[in-house]
Design an enzyme around this catalytic site. Structure first.
Site, PDB file in Angstrom:
ATOM      1  N   LYS A  35      18.517   2.085  -5.164  1.00  0.00           N
ATOM      2  CA  LYS A  35      17.466   3.260  -5.400  1.00  0.00           C
ATOM      3  C   LYS A  35      16.196   2.989  -5.031  1.00  0.00           C
ATOM      4  O   LYS A  35      15.916   1.515  -4.560  1.00  0.00           O
ATOM      5  CB  LYS A  35      17.364   3.558  -6.980  1.00  0.00           C
ATOM      6  CG  LYS A  35      16.604   2.507  -7.876  1.00  0.00           C
ATOM      7  CD  LYS A  35      16.743   2.773  -9.187  1.00  0.00           C
ATOM      8  CE  LYS A  35      16.163   1.523 -10.132  1.00  0.00           C
ATOM      9  NZ  LYS A  35      16.578   1.608 -11.456  1.00  0.00           N
ATOM     10  N   TYR A 263     -16.383  -3.097   1.750  1.00  0.00           N
ATOM     11  CA  TYR A 263     -17.089  -1.896   0.941  1.00  0.00           C
ATOM     12  C   TYR A 263     -17.761  -2.602  -0.008  1.00  0.00           C
ATOM     13  O   TYR A 263     -17.086  -3.229  -1.059  1.00  0.00           O
ATOM     14  CB  TYR A 263     -15.968  -0.984   0.609  1.00  0.00           C
ATOM     15  CG  TYR A 263     -15.582  -0.212   1.867  1.00  0.00           C
ATOM     16  CD1 TYR A 263     -16.188   0.626   2.397  1.00  0.00           C
ATOM     17  CD2 TYR A 263     -14.190  -0.208   2.110  1.00  0.00           C
ATOM     18  CE1 TYR A 263     -15.955   1.381   3.637  1.00  0.00           C
ATOM     19  CE2 TYR A 263     -13.636   0.769   3.163  1.00  0.00           C
ATOM     20  CZ  TYR A 263     -14.411   1.537   3.799  1.00  0.00           C
ATOM     21  OH  TYR A 263     -14.228   2.148   4.816  1.00  0.00           O
TER      22      TYR A 263
HETATM   23  C1  LIG Z   1      17.003   0.398 -11.942  1.00  0.00           C
HETATM   24  C2  LIG Z   1      17.975   0.707 -12.961  1.00  0.00           C
HETATM   25  C3  LIG Z   1      18.858  -0.849 -13.030  1.00  0.00           C
HETATM   26  C4  LIG Z   1      18.501  -1.906 -12.699  1.00  0.00           C
HETATM   27  O1  LIG Z   1      17.408  -2.700 -13.334  1.00  0.00           O
HETATM   28  P1  LIG Z   1      16.788  -4.164 -12.870  1.00  0.00           P
HETATM   29  O2  LIG Z   1      15.960  -4.461 -13.766  1.00  0.00           O
HETATM   30  O3  LIG Z   1      16.087  -3.920 -11.742  1.00  0.00           O
HETATM   31  O4  LIG Z   1      18.051  -5.144 -12.662  1.00  0.00           O
HETATM   32  C5  LIG Z   1      19.993  -0.570 -14.002  1.00  0.00           C
HETATM   33  N1  LIG Z   1      20.010   0.463 -14.585  1.00  0.00           N
HETATM   34  C6  LIG Z   1      19.627   1.709 -14.641  1.00  0.00           C
HETATM   35  C7  LIG Z   1      19.786   2.934 -15.057  1.00  0.00           C
HETATM   36  C8  LIG Z   1      18.442   1.455 -13.597  1.00  0.00           C
HETATM   37  O5  LIG Z   1      17.607   2.855 -13.476  1.00  0.00           O
END
Ligand SMILES: *Cc1c(COP(=O)(O)O)cnc(C)c1O
Length: 370
Positions: A35, A263
Protein backbone atom coordinates in the site's frame (compact mmCIF):
# COMPACT_ATOMS: atom_id res chain seq x y z
CA UNK A 1 16.35 14.81 -17.45
CA UNK A 2 18.97 14.69 -14.70
CA UNK A 3 17.14 15.24 -11.44
CA UNK A 4 19.06 16.75 -8.55
CA UNK A 5 17.12 14.67 -6.06
CA UNK A 6 17.11 10.91 -6.51
CA UNK A 7 15.40 8.19 -4.58
CA UNK A 8 17.23 4.98 -5.33
CA UNK A 9 15.58 1.67 -4.52
CA UNK A 10 17.85 -1.32 -4.03
CA UNK A 11 15.82 -4.22 -5.39
CA UNK A 12 18.40 -6.70 -4.04
CA UNK A 13 17.64 -5.40 -0.54
CA UNK A 14 13.91 -5.87 -1.14
CA UNK A 15 14.51 -9.45 -2.26
CA UNK A 16 16.79 -10.11 0.71
CA UNK A 17 14.20 -8.75 3.15
CA UNK A 18 11.45 -10.86 1.62
CA UNK A 19 13.51 -14.03 1.91
CA UNK A 20 14.67 -13.15 5.42
CA UNK A 21 11.08 -12.65 6.61
CA UNK A 22 10.02 -15.95 5.04
CA UNK A 23 12.72 -17.60 7.14
CA UNK A 24 11.41 -15.85 10.25
CA UNK A 25 7.87 -17.10 9.58
CA UNK A 26 8.52 -20.50 7.99
CA UNK A 27 5.08 -21.99 8.53
CA UNK A 28 3.02 -19.05 7.27
CA UNK A 29 2.14 -17.72 3.85
CA UNK A 30 3.75 -14.29 3.39
CA UNK A 31 1.54 -11.43 2.22
CA UNK A 32 3.47 -8.38 1.01
CA UNK A 33 1.83 -5.12 2.03
CA UNK A 34 2.49 -2.75 -0.89
CA UNK A 35 0.00 0.00 0.00
CA UNK A 36 0.90 3.68 -0.25
CA UNK A 37 2.96 2.93 -3.33
CA UNK A 38 4.99 0.32 -1.50
CA UNK A 39 5.69 2.58 1.48
CA UNK A 40 7.24 4.99 -1.02
CA UNK A 41 9.31 2.30 -2.80
CA UNK A 42 6.90 1.91 -5.77
CA UNK A 43 4.09 -0.58 -5.38
CA UNK A 44 4.59 -2.07 -8.82
CA UNK A 45 8.37 -2.44 -8.81
CA UNK A 46 8.37 -3.81 -5.25
CA UNK A 47 5.56 -6.26 -5.93
CA UNK A 48 7.44 -7.56 -8.98
CA UNK A 49 10.52 -8.21 -6.87
CA UNK A 50 8.49 -10.00 -4.19
CA UNK A 51 6.58 -12.00 -6.80
CA UNK A 52 9.84 -13.06 -8.44
CA UNK A 53 10.96 -14.31 -5.03
CA UNK A 54 7.87 -16.42 -4.53
CA UNK A 55 5.33 -14.05 -3.00
CA UNK A 56 1.77 -15.18 -3.74
CA UNK A 57 -0.29 -12.55 -1.97
CA UNK A 58 -0.31 -8.76 -1.99
CA UNK A 59 -2.11 -6.27 0.23
CA UNK A 60 -3.20 -2.78 -0.84
CA UNK A 61 -5.28 -0.19 0.98
CA UNK A 62 -7.56 1.00 -1.81
CA UNK A 63 -9.45 -0.51 -4.71
CA UNK A 64 -7.71 1.78 -7.21
CA UNK A 65 -4.33 0.48 -6.04
CA UNK A 66 -5.54 -3.07 -6.57
CA UNK A 67 -6.61 -2.26 -10.13
CA UNK A 68 -3.27 -0.61 -10.87
CA UNK A 69 -1.34 -3.54 -9.44
CA UNK A 70 -3.35 -6.07 -11.46
CA UNK A 71 -2.91 -4.02 -14.63
CA UNK A 72 0.84 -4.01 -14.02
CA UNK A 73 0.85 -7.75 -14.54
CA UNK A 74 0.77 -9.15 -11.00
CA UNK A 75 -1.01 -12.50 -11.30
CA UNK A 76 -1.16 -13.54 -7.64
CA UNK A 77 -3.81 -12.82 -5.01
CA UNK A 78 -4.46 -9.11 -4.38
CA UNK A 79 -6.30 -8.13 -1.23
CA UNK A 80 -7.96 -4.73 -0.76
CA UNK A 81 -7.99 -3.72 2.90
CA UNK A 82 -9.98 -0.51 3.07
CA UNK A 83 -13.31 -1.42 1.58
CA UNK A 84 -14.89 -0.28 -1.66
CA UNK A 85 -17.71 1.89 -2.94
CA UNK A 86 -20.60 -0.38 -3.90
CA UNK A 87 -20.84 1.37 -7.28
CA UNK A 88 -17.29 0.15 -7.97
CA UNK A 89 -17.92 -3.51 -7.16
CA UNK A 90 -17.42 -4.59 -10.79
CA UNK A 91 -13.74 -3.69 -10.42
CA UNK A 92 -13.40 -6.44 -7.83
CA UNK A 93 -14.75 -8.91 -10.32
CA UNK A 94 -12.98 -7.64 -13.44
CA UNK A 95 -9.59 -7.57 -11.78
CA UNK A 96 -10.05 -10.46 -9.38
CA UNK A 97 -9.43 -8.39 -6.25
CA UNK A 98 -10.35 -9.90 -2.90
CA UNK A 99 -11.89 -7.49 -0.39
CA UNK A 100 -11.33 -7.44 3.33
CA UNK A 101 -14.87 -6.96 4.59
CA UNK A 102 -15.76 -5.27 7.88
CA UNK A 103 -19.51 -4.68 7.58
CA UNK A 104 -22.54 -6.72 6.61
CA UNK A 105 -23.56 -4.32 3.84
CA UNK A 106 -20.37 -5.20 2.00
CA UNK A 107 -21.00 -8.92 2.47
CA UNK A 108 -24.43 -8.52 0.92
CA UNK A 109 -22.94 -6.50 -1.91
CA UNK A 110 -20.42 -9.27 -2.68
CA UNK A 111 -23.21 -11.85 -2.55
CA UNK A 112 -25.09 -9.82 -5.19
CA UNK A 113 -21.94 -9.59 -7.26
CA UNK A 114 -21.67 -13.38 -7.15
CA UNK A 115 -25.30 -13.78 -8.15
CA UNK A 116 -24.97 -11.29 -11.02
CA UNK A 117 -21.80 -12.84 -12.36
CA UNK A 118 -22.41 -16.51 -11.55
CA UNK A 119 -18.88 -16.79 -10.22
CA UNK A 120 -17.49 -17.33 -6.76
CA UNK A 121 -15.94 -14.27 -5.16
CA UNK A 122 -14.29 -14.99 -1.80
CA UNK A 123 -13.77 -12.52 1.02
CA UNK A 124 -11.58 -12.02 4.05
CA UNK A 125 -13.36 -10.99 7.25
CA UNK A 126 -11.80 -8.26 9.33
CA UNK A 127 -12.13 -8.38 13.12
CA UNK A 128 -11.24 -5.78 15.71
CA UNK A 129 -9.33 -7.50 18.52
CA UNK A 130 -7.99 -4.40 20.22
CA UNK A 131 -7.01 -1.82 17.61
CA UNK A 132 -10.37 0.00 17.82
CA UNK A 133 -10.22 0.59 14.10
CA UNK A 134 -12.02 -1.47 11.47
CA UNK A 135 -13.73 -4.77 11.98
CA UNK A 136 -16.40 -7.01 13.41
CA UNK A 137 -16.24 -8.01 17.08
CA UNK A 138 -14.77 -11.44 17.87
CA UNK A 139 -17.98 -12.42 19.68
CA UNK A 140 -19.90 -11.91 16.41
CA UNK A 141 -17.78 -14.56 14.65
CA UNK A 142 -20.15 -17.53 14.79
CA UNK A 143 -23.10 -15.46 13.65
CA UNK A 144 -21.03 -13.97 10.84
CA UNK A 145 -19.82 -17.33 9.57
CA UNK A 146 -23.45 -18.37 9.50
CA UNK A 147 -24.44 -15.16 7.72
CA UNK A 148 -21.78 -15.82 5.05
CA UNK A 149 -22.89 -19.43 4.69
CA UNK A 150 -26.47 -18.28 4.04
CA UNK A 151 -25.23 -15.79 1.45
CA UNK A 152 -23.14 -18.60 -0.12
CA UNK A 153 -20.02 -16.53 0.40
CA UNK A 154 -16.69 -18.26 0.65
CA UNK A 155 -14.59 -16.91 3.52
CA UNK A 156 -10.96 -17.23 2.51
CA UNK A 157 -9.64 -16.02 5.83
CA UNK A 158 -9.97 -13.98 8.98
CA UNK A 159 -7.83 -10.94 9.64
CA UNK A 160 -7.07 -8.79 12.64
CA UNK A 161 -4.36 -6.29 13.52
CA UNK A 162 -2.01 -5.76 16.48
CA UNK A 163 -1.92 -2.27 17.98
CA UNK A 164 1.43 -2.72 19.80
CA UNK A 165 3.30 -5.69 18.35
CA UNK A 166 6.51 -3.63 18.17
CA UNK A 167 6.54 -3.45 21.97
CA UNK A 168 8.10 -6.50 23.63
CA UNK A 169 7.19 -5.34 27.13
CA UNK A 170 3.40 -5.06 27.25
CA UNK A 171 1.05 -8.03 27.26
CA UNK A 172 -1.11 -6.21 24.69
CA UNK A 173 -0.29 -8.68 21.90
CA UNK A 174 -1.07 -11.62 24.17
CA UNK A 175 -4.51 -10.16 24.85
CA UNK A 176 -5.13 -9.51 21.15
CA UNK A 177 -4.07 -13.06 20.32
CA UNK A 178 -6.55 -14.44 22.89
CA UNK A 179 -9.34 -12.44 21.26
CA UNK A 180 -8.25 -13.65 17.83
CA UNK A 181 -8.35 -17.26 18.98
CA UNK A 182 -12.00 -16.81 19.91
CA UNK A 183 -12.70 -16.30 16.19
CA UNK A 184 -10.92 -19.43 15.00
CA UNK A 185 -12.63 -21.29 17.86
CA UNK A 186 -16.10 -20.10 16.86
CA UNK A 187 -18.70 -22.35 15.28
CA UNK A 188 -18.48 -22.16 11.50
CA UNK A 189 -14.72 -21.56 11.31
CA UNK A 190 -13.02 -24.22 9.26
CA UNK A 191 -9.46 -25.14 8.50
CA UNK A 192 -9.61 -23.96 4.90
CA UNK A 193 -9.85 -20.40 6.23
CA UNK A 194 -6.55 -18.63 6.72
CA UNK A 195 -5.94 -16.87 10.00
CA UNK A 196 -3.85 -13.71 9.68
CA UNK A 197 -2.94 -11.52 12.62
CA UNK A 198 0.72 -10.53 12.22
CA UNK A 199 2.21 -7.34 10.87
CA UNK A 200 6.02 -6.90 10.95
CA UNK A 201 6.08 -6.67 14.74
CA UNK A 202 4.08 -9.87 15.01
CA UNK A 203 6.36 -11.66 12.54
CA UNK A 204 9.54 -10.61 14.31
CA UNK A 205 8.49 -10.67 17.96
CA UNK A 206 5.44 -12.88 18.43
CA UNK A 207 6.26 -16.13 16.67
CA UNK A 208 3.50 -18.19 18.19
CA UNK A 209 0.85 -15.89 16.70
CA UNK A 210 1.91 -16.37 13.04
CA UNK A 211 -1.03 -18.58 12.04
CA UNK A 212 -1.62 -19.38 8.36
CA UNK A 213 -0.66 -16.04 6.89
CA UNK A 214 1.42 -13.05 7.97
CA UNK A 215 1.43 -9.54 6.51
CA UNK A 216 4.81 -7.89 6.21
CA UNK A 217 4.97 -4.16 5.58
CA UNK A 218 7.77 -1.98 6.92
CA UNK A 219 10.14 -4.92 7.36
CA UNK A 220 10.05 -5.72 3.63
CA UNK A 221 11.49 -2.27 3.03
CA UNK A 222 14.27 -2.90 5.53
CA UNK A 223 13.07 -1.30 8.75
CA UNK A 224 12.15 -2.65 12.16
CA UNK A 225 8.79 -1.57 13.58
CA UNK A 226 10.57 -0.67 16.83
CA UNK A 227 13.21 1.33 14.97
CA UNK A 228 16.90 1.36 15.83
CA UNK A 229 16.44 -0.88 18.87
CA UNK A 230 15.09 -3.66 16.68
CA UNK A 231 18.01 -3.38 14.27
CA UNK A 232 20.54 -3.41 17.13
CA UNK A 233 19.07 -6.55 18.63
CA UNK A 234 18.75 -8.50 15.38
CA UNK A 235 21.49 -10.37 13.52
CA UNK A 236 23.80 -8.30 11.30
CA UNK A 237 22.38 -9.94 8.22
CA UNK A 238 18.84 -8.94 9.15
CA UNK A 239 16.73 -6.35 7.39
CA UNK A 240 18.44 -4.03 4.89
CA UNK A 241 17.04 -0.55 4.15
CA UNK A 242 16.17 -0.42 0.46
CA UNK A 243 15.80 3.33 -0.05
CA UNK A 244 18.57 5.89 -0.53
CA UNK A 245 17.79 9.60 -0.89
CA UNK A 246 20.52 11.65 -2.52
CA UNK A 247 20.94 15.13 -3.93
CA UNK A 248 23.63 17.50 -5.13
CA UNK A 249 25.02 20.76 -3.82
CA UNK A 250 23.47 23.67 -5.71
CA UNK A 251 25.78 26.44 -4.52
CA UNK A 252 28.39 27.11 -1.80
CA UNK A 253 28.43 30.42 0.09
CA UNK A 254 30.67 31.87 2.77
CA UNK A 255 29.01 34.13 5.37
CA UNK A 256 30.36 36.18 8.30
CA UNK A 257 29.97 35.35 11.96
CA UNK A 258 26.66 36.70 13.28
CA UNK A 259 24.74 36.09 10.03
CA UNK A 260 21.16 34.81 10.14
CA UNK A 261 20.38 31.76 7.98
CA UNK A 262 17.11 31.04 6.14
CA UNK A 263 13.55 32.13 7.06
CA UNK A 264 13.17 33.92 10.38
CA UNK A 265 16.89 33.56 11.05
CA UNK A 266 16.39 30.72 13.51
CA UNK A 267 20.12 30.04 13.17
CA UNK A 268 22.77 32.77 13.60
CA UNK A 269 26.32 31.78 12.68
CA UNK A 270 28.81 31.90 15.58
CA UNK A 271 31.82 32.03 13.27
CA UNK A 272 32.61 32.57 9.64
CA UNK A 273 30.60 29.78 8.06
CA UNK A 274 30.51 27.94 4.75
CA UNK A 275 27.00 26.91 3.71
CA UNK A 276 26.07 24.42 1.03
CA UNK A 277 22.66 25.13 -0.48
CA UNK A 278 20.80 21.87 -1.16
CA UNK A 279 17.81 21.62 -3.52
CA UNK A 280 15.82 19.64 -0.96
CA UNK A 281 12.94 20.87 1.15
CA UNK A 282 9.70 19.89 2.77
CA UNK A 283 7.95 19.42 -0.55
CA UNK A 284 10.41 16.56 -1.11
CA UNK A 285 9.35 14.94 2.16
CA UNK A 286 12.27 16.49 4.04
CA UNK A 287 10.17 17.80 6.91
CA UNK A 288 10.43 21.41 8.10
CA UNK A 289 10.21 20.11 11.63
CA UNK A 290 13.83 18.98 11.45
CA UNK A 291 15.14 22.47 10.77
CA UNK A 292 18.34 22.94 12.84
CA UNK A 293 18.22 19.20 13.73
CA UNK A 294 19.00 17.12 10.68
CA UNK A 295 22.37 16.11 9.32
CA UNK A 296 23.38 15.07 5.82
CA UNK A 297 26.41 13.25 4.44
CA UNK A 298 28.90 15.08 2.24
CA UNK A 299 32.35 13.67 1.46
CA UNK A 300 31.62 10.82 3.87
CA UNK A 301 31.14 13.19 6.83
CA UNK A 302 28.13 14.56 8.66
CA UNK A 303 27.10 18.16 7.96
CA UNK A 304 24.38 19.79 10.10
CA UNK A 305 21.39 21.55 8.53
CA UNK A 306 21.30 25.21 9.61
CA UNK A 307 18.16 27.31 9.83
CA UNK A 308 14.69 26.56 8.57
CA UNK A 309 14.14 23.95 5.89
CA UNK A 310 12.35 25.75 3.02
CA UNK A 311 9.87 24.30 0.54
CA UNK A 312 12.57 23.35 -1.99
CA UNK A 313 15.88 24.13 -0.31
CA UNK A 314 17.92 23.90 2.86
CA UNK A 315 21.44 24.80 3.97
CA UNK A 316 24.13 22.47 5.32
CA UNK A 317 27.12 23.72 7.31
CA UNK A 318 30.33 22.53 5.61
CA UNK A 319 32.73 24.93 7.33
CA UNK A 320 34.87 22.08 8.65
CA UNK A 321 35.03 20.22 5.36
CA UNK A 322 37.66 20.54 2.70
CA UNK A 323 37.44 20.10 -1.00
CA UNK A 324 33.68 20.36 -1.37
CA UNK A 325 32.24 21.76 -4.60
CA UNK A 326 28.91 22.68 -6.12
CA UNK A 327 27.53 19.58 -7.83
CA UNK A 328 28.95 17.18 -5.23
CA UNK A 329 26.74 14.37 -4.05
CA UNK A 330 24.82 14.75 -0.80
CA UNK A 331 23.23 11.78 0.96
CA UNK A 332 20.15 12.71 2.96
CA UNK A 333 19.25 9.11 3.72
CA UNK A 334 21.59 6.23 3.06
CA UNK A 335 25.26 5.38 3.30
CA UNK A 336 28.31 7.34 2.19
CA UNK A 337 31.75 5.98 3.04
CA UNK A 338 31.49 4.61 6.55
CA UNK A 339 28.67 6.93 7.65
CA UNK A 340 25.01 6.03 7.49
CA UNK A 341 21.81 7.97 8.09
CA UNK A 342 18.66 5.88 8.09
CA UNK A 343 14.96 6.68 8.32
CA UNK A 344 14.93 5.81 12.02
CA UNK A 345 17.55 8.46 12.73
CA UNK A 346 15.80 11.04 10.55
CA UNK A 347 12.57 10.14 12.33
CA UNK A 348 14.27 10.98 15.62
CA UNK A 349 14.96 14.49 14.31
CA UNK A 350 11.32 15.18 13.51
CA UNK A 351 9.39 13.09 15.99
CA UNK A 352 8.08 10.52 13.54
CA UNK A 353 8.66 6.94 12.43
CA UNK A 354 10.43 5.40 9.45
CA UNK A 355 7.03 4.57 7.89
CA UNK A 356 6.05 8.22 7.48
CA UNK A 357 9.43 9.32 6.18
CA UNK A 358 9.69 6.55 3.59
CA UNK A 359 6.21 7.40 2.26
CA UNK A 360 6.95 11.14 2.22
CA UNK A 361 10.37 10.92 0.59
CA UNK A 362 9.56 8.06 -1.78
CA UNK A 363 6.26 9.46 -2.97
CA UNK A 364 7.59 12.98 -3.59
CA UNK A 365 10.70 12.24 -5.63
CA UNK A 366 11.62 10.46 -8.80
CA UNK A 367 12.65 6.89 -8.09
CA UNK A 368 15.29 4.74 -9.71
CA UNK A 369 15.71 1.01 -9.28
CA UNK A 370 19.01 -0.81 -9.10
C1 LIG B 1 -0.01 -1.77 6.83
C2 LIG B 1 -0.58 -3.00 7.39
C3 LIG B 1 0.24 -4.08 7.75
C4 LIG B 1 1.75 -4.02 7.74
O1 LIG B 1 2.20 -3.40 8.91
P1 LIG B 1 3.77 -3.19 9.16
O2 LIG B 1 3.86 -2.69 10.56
O3 LIG B 1 4.21 -2.17 8.19
O4 LIG B 1 4.41 -4.51 8.96
C5 LIG B 1 -0.38 -5.25 8.14
N1 LIG B 1 -1.72 -5.34 8.22
C6 LIG B 1 -2.53 -4.31 7.92
C7 LIG B 1 -4.00 -4.47 8.03
C8 LIG B 1 -1.99 -3.10 7.50
O5 LIG B 1 -2.79 -2.08 7.20
Amino acid sequence: MNEFNRVIIDTEALAHNYRYLCRRAPSAEMMAMVKSDGYGHSMIESARVFQDNGCRSFGVAELSEGVELRESGIKEEIIVFMGFDHDDRMYLLEHNLIPVVFCKDDLECIAELQAESQTEHPVYLKFDCGMSRLGFKPQEAAELFDFCRKLKLSVRGIISHFPSSDDHQTDSSERVYKQFERISGAKGFNSTMRASLCNSGGILYHGKTHGGMVRAGISLYGYYPDGAAGRREDEVDGLKPAMTFSSRILQINRVDAGTGVSYSHTYITDRETVLAVLPVGYSDGYFRQMSNQAEVLINGCRAPIRGRICMNMCMADITDMEDVHAGDEVILMGTQGTECIDADQIGGWCDTISYELLCAIGNNNKREFI
